[in-house]
Design a protein around this motif. Structure first.
Motif, PDB file in Angstrom:
ATOM      1  N   ARG A   3      55.379  -3.874 -34.533  1.00 50.41           N
ATOM      2  CA  ARG A   3      55.780  -5.243 -34.862  1.00 50.41           C
ATOM      3  C   ARG A   3      55.603  -5.508 -36.357  1.00 50.41           C
ATOM      4  O   ARG A   3      54.716  -4.950 -36.992  1.00 50.41           O
ATOM      5  CB  ARG A   3      54.935  -6.251 -34.078  1.00 50.41           C
ATOM      6  CG  ARG A   3      55.147  -6.271 -32.581  1.00 50.41           C
ATOM      7  CD  ARG A   3      54.138  -7.231 -31.931  1.00 50.41           C
ATOM      8  NE  ARG A   3      54.229  -8.566 -32.507  1.00 50.41           N
ATOM      9  CZ  ARG A   3      53.296  -9.508 -32.307  1.00 50.41           C
ATOM     10  NH1 ARG A   3      52.206  -9.237 -31.626  1.00 50.41           N
ATOM     11  NH2 ARG A   3      53.458 -10.706 -32.836  1.00 50.41           N
ATOM     12  N   HIS A 264      54.478 -17.560 -35.952  1.00 49.93           N
ATOM     13  CA  HIS A 264      53.455 -16.561 -35.655  1.00 49.93           C
ATOM     14  C   HIS A 264      52.816 -16.817 -34.294  1.00 49.93           C
ATOM     15  O   HIS A 264      52.601 -15.890 -33.513  1.00 49.93           O
ATOM     16  CB  HIS A 264      52.387 -16.571 -36.751  1.00 49.93           C
ATOM     17  CG  HIS A 264      52.814 -15.925 -38.028  1.00 49.93           C
ATOM     18  ND1 HIS A 264      51.956 -15.709 -39.079  1.00 49.93           N
ATOM     19  CD2 HIS A 264      54.020 -15.440 -38.425  1.00 49.93           C
ATOM     20  CE1 HIS A 264      52.601 -15.124 -40.078  1.00 49.93           C
ATOM     21  NE2 HIS A 264      53.857 -14.964 -39.705  1.00 49.93           N
ATOM     22  N   ASP A 268      53.092 -14.266 -30.994  1.00 54.12           N
ATOM     23  CA  ASP A 268      51.921 -13.747 -30.280  1.00 54.12           C
ATOM     24  C   ASP A 268      51.932 -14.179 -28.821  1.00 54.12           C
ATOM     25  O   ASP A 268      51.608 -13.397 -27.917  1.00 54.12           O
ATOM     26  CB  ASP A 268      50.641 -14.234 -30.957  1.00 54.12           C
ATOM     27  CG  ASP A 268      50.382 -13.548 -32.294  1.00 54.12           C
ATOM     28  OD1 ASP A 268      50.994 -12.495 -32.547  1.00 54.12           O
ATOM     29  OD2 ASP A 268      49.576 -14.084 -33.081  1.00 54.12           O
ATOM     30  N   TYR A 269      52.307 -15.423 -28.598  1.00 56.76           N
ATOM     31  CA  TYR A 269      52.335 -15.945 -27.232  1.00 56.76           C
ATOM     32  C   TYR A 269      53.389 -15.200 -26.411  1.00 56.76           C
ATOM     33  O   TYR A 269      53.134 -14.807 -25.261  1.00 56.76           O
ATOM     34  CB  TYR A 269      52.655 -17.441 -27.262  1.00 56.76           C
ATOM     35  CG  TYR A 269      52.598 -18.103 -25.898  1.00 56.76           C
ATOM     36  CD1 TYR A 269      51.407 -18.639 -25.417  1.00 56.76           C
ATOM     37  CD2 TYR A 269      53.732 -18.194 -25.093  1.00 56.76           C
ATOM     38  CE1 TYR A 269      51.340 -19.244 -24.176  1.00 56.76           C
ATOM     39  CE2 TYR A 269      53.680 -18.801 -23.847  1.00 56.76           C
ATOM     40  CZ  TYR A 269      52.489 -19.326 -23.396  1.00 56.76           C
ATOM     41  OH  TYR A 269      52.426 -19.922 -22.160  1.00 56.76           O
ATOM     42  N   GLY A 272      52.314 -11.747 -25.346  1.00 63.02           N
ATOM     43  CA  GLY A 272      51.237 -11.719 -24.353  1.00 63.02           C
ATOM     44  C   GLY A 272      51.543 -12.413 -23.042  1.00 63.02           C
ATOM     45  O   GLY A 272      50.877 -12.159 -22.029  1.00 63.02           O
ATOM     46  N   TYR A 352      47.133 -25.244 -28.979  1.00 62.14           N
ATOM     47  CA  TYR A 352      48.073 -24.551 -29.860  1.00 62.14           C
ATOM     48  C   TYR A 352      48.555 -25.543 -30.925  1.00 62.14           C
ATOM     49  O   TYR A 352      48.685 -26.735 -30.657  1.00 62.14           O
ATOM     50  CB  TYR A 352      49.259 -24.007 -29.070  1.00 62.14           C
ATOM     51  CG  TYR A 352      48.878 -22.997 -28.014  1.00 62.14           C
ATOM     52  CD1 TYR A 352      48.798 -21.648 -28.326  1.00 62.14           C
ATOM     53  CD2 TYR A 352      48.595 -23.395 -26.708  1.00 62.14           C
ATOM     54  CE1 TYR A 352      48.452 -20.703 -27.361  1.00 62.14           C
ATOM     55  CE2 TYR A 352      48.241 -22.465 -25.733  1.00 62.14           C
ATOM     56  CZ  TYR A 352      48.168 -21.123 -26.071  1.00 62.14           C
ATOM     57  OH  TYR A 352      47.816 -20.193 -25.119  1.00 62.14           O
TER      58      TYR A 352
END
Length: 389
Positions: A3, A264, A268-269, A272, A352
């Motif tokens: 990534r 960002h 990431d979320y 995952g 978040y």
């Protein structure tokens, strides 16, 4: 496949000098240490430790950092822009504190003030020991400052100011205000100590945006000031508008910080978060969203960098700043909203930062000139015709 982060797709760091990267790293670290762990709570409570932050930023040389002399760092426009980007990646309200202090209040005194005014205020403001605000907007006169109703009249050798300013960042905690008023000779700027009799600052509550920023109504009730309170060169509407241009330049960069942070987090979320047996980042619709947002973020960054290089060469024009403010804030807001969809229901949680940034950007879209105002500035430059009146 490994990534990469969005701004690494085009190796944009190669466009920066070592010094610019070092300044960025210092600001990023202070945001990581001093802002990110606490900002969600500040936002929820609608209160941030503005004075503590000002002292911290003053120690780092971030306040009025693009100005020279009087304790200011004399940094380049690009370095200042990078600092704004990192600050707004933490929160737009935090960047607003620095922008209003340095690009509005300090810049007005630095550019239009007397030597006595500069010596009196700029060193303490650069250190974060004195906080400034900028009184231009009024309750009934936002996009049309030429119609301001705040008045300044002569009484002997003194000036007497009366009027109300609205949506003034830093006003509830400020030590000094740069106030613009109408006189018999036209618009005039004044340096107003907040402790002067007749000055009152009322904090604006129930905000749904910029909750980590101190915002207030500034009321001037027959405020008597000595003759030397007037900014000697701060006459005419061009003076406050030039200050707005300074602040808008910081916003051009700052909005990218909010967008980058949202992207960002969404990346990431998505990597995952699993649905239907696989990470949602592996679905075509999600990747299309991420790709489009990364492209817009990079385009905005290249635009900001180009404007910064023009500024450092002394060739930046106000309508060029309008291009940057219009595009980058508009695209940053679109990115924040799109990232919220990737997070689904979690996107509205304070756990978040995405919806906080989106809410903040709604204010950034409006202040220092609405999107419509910047469209008209650009349109006037393209056609040679004014559509303002």
């Amino acid at each position: 496949m490994a990534r990469v982060l969005p701004l690494d797709l085009l190796d944009l760091d190669d466009s920066l000098t070592d010094e610019e990267r070092q300044i960025r790293a210092v600001v990023r670290q202070v945001v990581d240490d001093r802002v990110r762990p606490h900002v969600a709570g500040w936002y929820e409570r609608g209160q941030a430790p503005v004075r503590e932050l000002a002292l911290e930023f003053g120690r780092l040389g971030l306040l009025g950092m693009h100005l020279s002399g009087y304790g200011c760092a004399g940094a380049s426009a690009v370095a200042y822009g990078l600092a704004c980007l990192e600050l707004e990646a933490g929160d737009s309200g935090v960047r607003s504190l620095v922008s209003v202090q340095g690009s509005l209040a300090m810049y007005a005194i630095w550019r239009y003030g007397s030597e006595e005014q500069k010596q009196r205020w700029l060193p303490s403001m650069a250190a974060g020991e004195a906080i400034g605000c900028f009184g231009l907007t009024e309750p009934d006169h936002g996009s049309d400052p030429a119609s301001m109703t705040t008045r300044a009249r002569r009484d002997g050798t003194d000036w007497v100011l009366s009027g109300t300013k609205m949506w003034i960042t830093n006003a509830p905690v400020a030590d000094v205000a740069v106030v613009w008023a109408r006189t018999e000779a036209g618009i005039q700027g004044f340096v107003v100590p907040m402790g002067s009799p007749g000055v009152a600052a009322r904090e604006i509550r129930q905000k749904l945006s910029l909750r980590a920023s101190a915002t207030g109504e500034l009321v001037l009730d027959e405020v008597r000031l000595p003759a030397e309170a007037a900014l000697p060169e701060g006459t005419g509407l061009r003076a406050p508008l030039s200050c707005l241009t300074e602040a808008r330049f910081g916003i051009v960069w700052g909005a990218l910080g909010a967008a980058r942070e949202c992207l960002h987090v969404a990346l990431d979320y998505a990597v995952g978060r699993e649905q239907f047996g696989r990470p949602i980042a592996g679905f075509q619709l999600t990747q299309a969203k991420l790709a489009d947002m990364a492209v817009e973020l990079q385009k905005g960054y290249l635009l900001a960098l180009h404007l910064g290089r023009l500024a450092d060469a002394g060739r930046l024009r106000p309508e060029q700043v309008s291009v940057g403010k219009l595009n980058n804030v508009r695209e940053a807001l679109a990115i924040a909203r799109q990232c919220r969809t990737i997070l689904g229901a979690n996107g509205v949680s304070g756990e978040y930062p995405v919806l906080r940034h989106a809410n903040n950007l709604e204010s950034v879209l409006t202040y220092e000139g609405t999107a419509e105002i910047h469209q008209l500035v650009i349109g006037q430059r393209l056609t040679g015709l004014s559509a303002f009146a």
